[in-house]
Design an enzyme around this catalytic site. Structure first.
Site, PDB file in Angstrom:
ATOM      1  N   ASP A 100       0.860  -1.201   0.000  1.00  0.00           N
ATOM      2  CA  ASP A 100       0.000   0.000   0.000  1.00  0.00           C
ATOM      3  C   ASP A 100       0.888   1.241   0.000  1.00  0.00           C
ATOM      4  O   ASP A 100       2.071   1.166   0.291  1.00  0.00           O
ATOM      5  CB  ASP A 100      -0.936  -0.025   1.232  1.00  0.00           C
ATOM      6  CG  ASP A 100      -0.182   0.121   2.561  1.00  0.00           C
ATOM      7  OD1 ASP A 100      -0.329  -0.741   3.440  1.00  0.00           O
ATOM      8  OD2 ASP A 100       0.592   1.090   2.691  1.00  0.00           O
ATOM      9  N   HIS A 115       7.626  -6.304  -1.990  1.00  0.00           N
ATOM     10  CA  HIS A 115       6.620  -7.230  -2.545  1.00  0.00           C
ATOM     11  C   HIS A 115       5.696  -6.541  -3.536  1.00  0.00           C
ATOM     12  O   HIS A 115       4.579  -6.998  -3.779  1.00  0.00           O
ATOM     13  CB  HIS A 115       5.835  -7.890  -1.403  1.00  0.00           C
ATOM     14  CG  HIS A 115       6.683  -8.820  -0.599  1.00  0.00           C
ATOM     15  ND1 HIS A 115       6.363  -9.238   0.657  1.00  0.00           N
ATOM     16  CD2 HIS A 115       7.879  -9.405  -0.893  1.00  0.00           C
ATOM     17  CE1 HIS A 115       7.316 -10.054   1.115  1.00  0.00           C
ATOM     18  NE2 HIS A 115       8.245 -10.166   0.199  1.00  0.00           N
ATOM     19  N   CYS A 123       1.726  -6.773 -16.891  1.00  0.00           N
ATOM     20  CA  CYS A 123       1.453  -7.787 -17.926  1.00  0.00           C
ATOM     21  C   CYS A 123       2.619  -8.767 -17.937  1.00  0.00           C
ATOM     22  O   CYS A 123       3.771  -8.363 -18.173  1.00  0.00           O
ATOM     23  CB  CYS A 123       1.319  -7.113 -19.299  1.00  0.00           C
ATOM     24  SG  CYS A 123       1.159  -8.324 -20.642  1.00  0.00           S
ATOM     25  N   CYS A 145       0.215  -4.813 -25.282  1.00  0.00           N
ATOM     26  CA  CYS A 145      -0.008  -5.985 -26.160  1.00  0.00           C
ATOM     27  C   CYS A 145      -1.492  -6.331 -26.283  1.00  0.00           C
ATOM     28  O   CYS A 145      -1.870  -7.187 -27.081  1.00  0.00           O
ATOM     29  CB  CYS A 145       0.781  -7.183 -25.648  1.00  0.00           C
ATOM     30  SG  CYS A 145       0.133  -7.879 -24.127  1.00  0.00           S
ATOM     31  N   ASN A 208       6.772  -5.157  17.478  1.00  0.00           N
ATOM     32  CA  ASN A 208       5.588  -5.932  17.085  1.00  0.00           C
ATOM     33  C   ASN A 208       4.518  -5.783  18.151  1.00  0.00           C
ATOM     34  O   ASN A 208       4.813  -5.383  19.274  1.00  0.00           O
ATOM     35  CB  ASN A 208       5.952  -7.413  16.905  1.00  0.00           C
ATOM     36  CG  ASN A 208       6.196  -7.777  15.441  1.00  0.00           C
ATOM     37  OD1 ASN A 208       5.827  -7.031  14.531  1.00  0.00           O
ATOM     38  ND2 ASN A 208       6.833  -8.910  15.225  1.00  0.00           N
TER      39      ASN A 208
HETATM   40  N1  APR Z   1       1.805  -2.412  15.668  1.00  0.00           N
HETATM   41  C1  APR Z   1       2.930  -3.172  15.531  1.00  0.00           C
HETATM   42  N2  APR Z   1       2.924  -4.443  15.052  1.00  0.00           N
HETATM   43  C2  APR Z   1       1.729  -4.945  14.699  1.00  0.00           C
HETATM   44  C3  APR Z   1       0.513  -4.226  14.809  1.00  0.00           C
HETATM   45  C4  APR Z   1       0.592  -2.907  15.313  1.00  0.00           C
HETATM   46  N3  APR Z   1      -0.503  -2.155  15.458  1.00  0.00           N
HETATM   47  N4  APR Z   1      -0.504  -5.035  14.385  1.00  0.00           N
HETATM   48  C5  APR Z   1       0.057  -6.206  14.023  1.00  0.00           C
HETATM   49  N5  APR Z   1       1.389  -6.169  14.227  1.00  0.00           N
HETATM   50  C6  APR Z   1       2.389  -7.208  13.948  1.00  0.00           C
HETATM   51  C7  APR Z   1       1.980  -8.572  14.405  1.00  0.00           C
HETATM   52  O1  APR Z   1       2.482  -8.788  15.719  1.00  0.00           O
HETATM   53  C8  APR Z   1       2.662  -9.492  13.389  1.00  0.00           C
HETATM   54  O2  APR Z   1       3.924  -9.923  13.880  1.00  0.00           O
HETATM   55  O3  APR Z   1       2.516  -7.280  12.542  1.00  0.00           O
HETATM   56  C9  APR Z   1       2.882  -8.601  12.157  1.00  0.00           C
HETATM   57  C10 APR Z   1       2.051  -8.987  10.955  1.00  0.00           C
HETATM   58  O4  APR Z   1       2.532 -10.221  10.497  1.00  0.00           O
HETATM   59  P1  APR Z   1       1.964 -10.774   9.091  1.00  0.00           P
HETATM   60  O5  APR Z   1       0.493 -10.627   9.050  1.00  0.00           O
HETATM   61  O6  APR Z   1       2.576 -12.132   8.885  1.00  0.00           O
HETATM   62  O7  APR Z   1       2.517  -9.758   8.000  1.00  0.00           O
HETATM   63  P2  APR Z   1       3.950  -9.721   7.315  1.00  0.00           P
HETATM   64  O8  APR Z   1       5.026 -10.153   8.246  1.00  0.00           O
HETATM   65  O9  APR Z   1       4.078  -8.388   6.687  1.00  0.00           O
HETATM   66  O10 APR Z   1       3.799 -10.799   6.136  1.00  0.00           O
HETATM   67  C11 APR Z   1       4.906 -10.892   5.259  1.00  0.00           C
HETATM   68  O11 APR Z   1       3.655 -12.396   3.860  1.00  0.00           O
HETATM   69  O12 APR Z   1       1.755 -13.024   2.732  1.00  0.00           O
HETATM   70  C12 APR Z   1       2.961 -12.387   2.622  1.00  0.00           C
HETATM   71  O13 APR Z   1       3.426 -10.838   0.947  1.00  0.00           O
HETATM   72  C13 APR Z   1       2.808 -10.964   2.184  1.00  0.00           C
HETATM   73  O14 APR Z   1       4.339  -9.175   2.613  1.00  0.00           O
HETATM   74  C14 APR Z   1       3.573 -10.180   3.228  1.00  0.00           C
HETATM   75  C15 APR Z   1       4.448 -11.223   3.882  1.00  0.00           C
END
Ligand code: APR
Length: 243
Positions: A100, A115, A123, A145, A208
């Site tokens: 985003d 990503h 395409c 194309c 996190n």
């Molecule tokens: N503040 C800080 N951390 C947060 C918050 C917040 N408000 N809300 C959630 N989190 C943390 C969670 O603790 C978790 O560890 O964000 C993390 C989200 O983890 P995922 O959902 O696995 O996302 P991400 O690590 O970005 O996934 C990586 O997986 O599916 C693919 O391409 C996709 O880029 C993505 C990749």
């Protein structure tokens, strides 16, 4: 060495972010409670080997992501990162797994989208990539194309090459003890931030919502658990001392 890979002589701050950075802007994360992959099988909508036979499901999923991003506002975590980038020009590098544009909307620049970009289409035959912004894709096909079924969202699917990983590995390879890396809002499931940053000479800070990812969280120099909008601004004092 291209500008993207240039290493500043003085200390630098690396921001490495995942879906958690945009969670407080109302954009779902992928895993954990109400994560996107809890409701939609990623093998249907995010797999380079199967996407063409799930064409409609893929576009419906990313149309929803794109439209959700159109209404989303940058949160305080995006804003503070933009402020740090302004305060220490050319010394703050941003690498995000997010697709985003909220970091850019907050005023960040030179954001490396590891990503890809959900607001663009690609395409796979003629390799053209173009912006469609935050709308549903009209399935009009490739402007060059003309093919319709070869157009996918410009997001890196599982099993697809991720060209920007070269930028990530170049930055990680060149990290020094004087550098600081903030790893925010990622489970480390796809990119093992503990092995990338935790094992590097830089001072690495994991931010996190709560502990318990599959990463070796002890590998980081420090860990802060809670909402990024609250924790990142609180790190400014520490960063000031190191920059
Ligand atoms: N503040 C800080 N951390 C947060 C918050 C917040 N408000 N809300 C959630 N989190 C943390 C969670 O603790 C978790 O560890 O964000 C993390 C989200 O983890 P995922 O959902 O696995 O996302 P991400 O690590 O970005 O996934 C990586 O997986 O599916 C693919 O391409 C996709 O880029 C993505 C990749």
């Amino acid at each position: 060495m291209s500008d993207k890979h240039r290493i500043p002589s003085s200390a630098q701050l690396i921001i490495f972010s995942g879906a958690g950075l945009s969670a407080e802007s109302g954009l779902s994360t992928f895993r954990g409670t109400s994560g996107l992959w809890e409701n939609v099988p990623l093998d249907v909508v995010c797999n380079f080997a199967t996407w063409e036979r799930n064409f409609d499901a893929v576009h419906a999923f990313y149309d929803a992501r794109r439209i959700a991003a159109s209404d989303a506002k940058p949160n305080q975590a995006h804003v503070i990162i933009a402020e740090w980038q302004k305060r220490w020009p050319d010394r703050v590098r941003i690498l995000t797994q997010k697709v985003d544009p909220l970091l850019e909307r907050a005023g960040c620049h030179s954001v490396v989208h590891l990503h890809g970009d959900a607001l663009s289409m690609h395409c796979v035959v003629c390799d053209l990539q173009w912006k469609i912004e935050a709308v549903a894709y009209d399935q009009s096909g490739c402007p060059t194309c003309g093919k319709k079924k070869t157009v996918k969202p410009a997001v890196v699917f599982f099993g697809q090459a991720a060209p920007e990983y070269e930028t990530l590995h170049t930055i990680v390879r060149n990290l020094r003890p004087s550098d600081t890396a903030i790893i925010v809002g990622t489970s480390g499931t796809v990119l093992p931030a503990d092995q990338l940053f935790g094992a590097s000479p830089a001072f690495s800070i994991l931010v996190n919502l709560e502990p318990g990812t599959a990463m070796n969280e002890a590998a980081f120099s420090a860990r802060h658990y809670g909402p990024a909008t609250q924790i990142l601004p609180e790190l400014t004092g520490l960063i000031e001392k190191r920059m």
